[in-house]
Design a protein around this motif. Structure first.
Motif, PDB file in Angstrom:
ATOM      1  N   GLN A   1      -6.576   2.919  -6.911  1.00 27.53           N
ATOM      2  CA  GLN A   1      -7.028   3.802  -5.822  1.00 27.53           C
ATOM      3  C   GLN A   1      -5.859   4.301  -4.963  1.00 27.53           C
ATOM      4  N   ASP A   2      -4.685   3.687  -5.097  1.00 29.90           N
ATOM      5  CA  ASP A   2      -3.509   4.125  -4.333  1.00 29.90           C
ATOM      6  C   ASP A   2      -2.635   5.097  -5.123  1.00 29.90           C
TER       7      ASP A   2
ATOM      8  N   HIS B   1       0.830  -1.206   0.000  1.00 35.40           N
ATOM      9  CA  HIS B   1       0.000   0.000   0.000  1.00 35.40           C
ATOM     10  C   HIS B   1       0.864   1.255   0.000  1.00 35.40           C
ATOM     11  N   ALA B   2       0.217   2.380  -0.361  1.00 35.97           N
ATOM     12  CA  ALA B   2       0.935   3.639  -0.565  1.00 35.97           C
ATOM     13  C   ALA B   2       1.318   4.325   0.740  1.00 35.97           C
TER      14      ALA B   2
ATOM     15  N   ALA C   1      -9.244  -1.925   0.895  1.00 32.94           N
ATOM     16  CA  ALA C   1      -9.112  -0.515   1.267  1.00 32.94           C
ATOM     17  C   ALA C   1      -9.466  -0.289   2.727  1.00 32.94           C
TER      18      ALA C   1
ATOM     19  N   THR D   1      -5.316   2.278   3.443  1.00 30.78           N
ATOM     20  CA  THR D   1      -5.177   3.299   2.398  1.00 30.78           C
ATOM     21  C   THR D   1      -6.287   3.019   1.391  1.00 30.78           C
ATOM     22  N   ARG D   2      -6.535   3.973   0.489  1.00 29.53           N
ATOM     23  CA  ARG D   2      -7.636   3.812  -0.465  1.00 29.53           C
ATOM     24  C   ARG D   2      -7.421   2.619  -1.400  1.00 29.53           C
ATOM     25  N   GLY D   3      -6.154   2.326  -1.696  1.00 33.54           N
ATOM     26  CA  GLY D   3      -5.870   1.245  -2.648  1.00 33.54           C
ATOM     27  C   GLY D   3      -5.074   0.113  -2.027  1.00 33.54           C
ATOM     28  N   CYS D   4      -5.151   0.000  -0.722  1.00 39.25           N
ATOM     29  CA  CYS D   4      -4.405  -1.051  -0.010  1.00 39.25           C
ATOM     30  C   CYS D   4      -4.685  -2.399  -0.697  1.00 39.25           C
TER      31      CYS D   4
END
Ligand SMILES: [Zn+2]
Length: 292
Positions: free
Chosen positions: A134-135, A109-110, A174, A177-180
């Motif tokens: 999403q990340d 994730h980011a 998610a 983070t949003r794009g985990c």
């Protein structure tokens, strides 16, 4: 399939069970500290080792990095901090592999502790950097020494990444983070096939707002969908973006024993129980404080 209510009752029973009968319930803050470890562990090499099949651990004491070895080159999951990259490189080489054979770079994730080193790994290997859509906005803000974050391919929930007979599936989990991203793959060992799950993270970091979050209004819903998805994945070998998520050190100490100590389906469920309990506790706390 158990109902949501039955599941909540189970979690409540888990919370109420006597300490001796279960793992001590940990708060989200305690789990954060468990995962991140102490700063001196970030870039301290953990002995590199084969986990199962073609999957190798090449990360540090507190930050996971995995190498998937294939006849057509290798896949690296997590570059970690930029300062961790030389540690990862040495671990890859100690195992007898070439760092320059890394063809694809993925991430959990980011956050900087998992993907800050992407630009440096790209520079050293020319690997294709892939990340969950999403990340991407958060990832673009991770620019050590003003180096732009590399990105060669944007991935979508459920997308497969294939190289040399190995397939990794990207599952959007998610919340953290949003794009985990939780990655799944299959590993072969001793004539058997094992389901491997590398949890992206379902932790609630200190300062996270689960209630009245204007940036991500449905953040609590994202976490809940992620727990549901994670519980639906078949898992023989649980792994995670931090080694403490799967008790790496204790399992490493048993390496070479039969069966492979990393085969631990119960450990997977236990980790999800511990994390979901901490998440729900945090959610209740914040709801109470906000009067909702
Ligand atoms: Zn994180």
């Amino acid at each position: 399939m158990q109902t949501r209510r039955a599941h909540l009752l189970k979690l409540a029973a888990f919370a109420a069970a006597p300490l001796a009968g279960r793992l001590a319930a940990q708060t989200a803050d305690e789990l954060f500290r468990r995962n991140i470890g102490s700063p001196d562990q970030f870039n301290k090499a953990f002995p590199p080792h084969r986990v199962i099949g073609n999957i190798y651990y090449v990360g540090s004491e507190s930050l996971s990095s995995f190498l998937f070895v294939t006849p057509q080159g290798n896949i690296l999951l997590n570059s970690c901090f930029e300062a961790t990259v030389p540690v990862i490189r040495t671990s890859v080489e100690k195992l007898g592999f070439k760092f320059s054979d890394i063809k694809i770079l993925l991430g959990s994730h980011a956050h900087a502790d998992h993907m800050q080193g992407d630009a440096l790994v790209k520079e050293l290997t020319r690997a294709q950097v892939m990340a969950m859509e999403q990340d991407v906005p958060a990832l673009m803000k991770i620019t050590p020494e003003n180096k732009p974050h590399p990105l060669d391919k944007t991935l979508h929930d459920g997308e497969e990444v294939k190289l040399g007979g190995t397939t990794l599936v990207a599952h959007l989990t998610a919340g953290h983070t949003r794009g985990c991203t939780t990655w799944t793959t299959k590993a072969q060992e001793g004539g058997k096939t094992y389901d491997v799950v590398i949890i992206g993270s379902v932790g609630v970091n200190p300062g996270y707002k689960l209630v009245n979050n204007s940036e991500t209004p449905d953040i609590a819903g994202e976490y809940m969908r992620s727990f549901k998805l994670l519980r639906s994945l078949p898992c023989d070998v649980p792994l995670g973006s931090h080694p403490s998520m799967y008790n790496m050190a204790a399992k490493y100490a048993k390496l070479g024993q039969s069966p492979n100590p990393f085969i631990d389906p119960d450990g997977y469920t236990r980790e999800l129980d511990v994390q979901e309990h901490a998440f729900l506790q945090k959610l209740e706390e914040q709801k109470k404080a906000a009067g909702v």
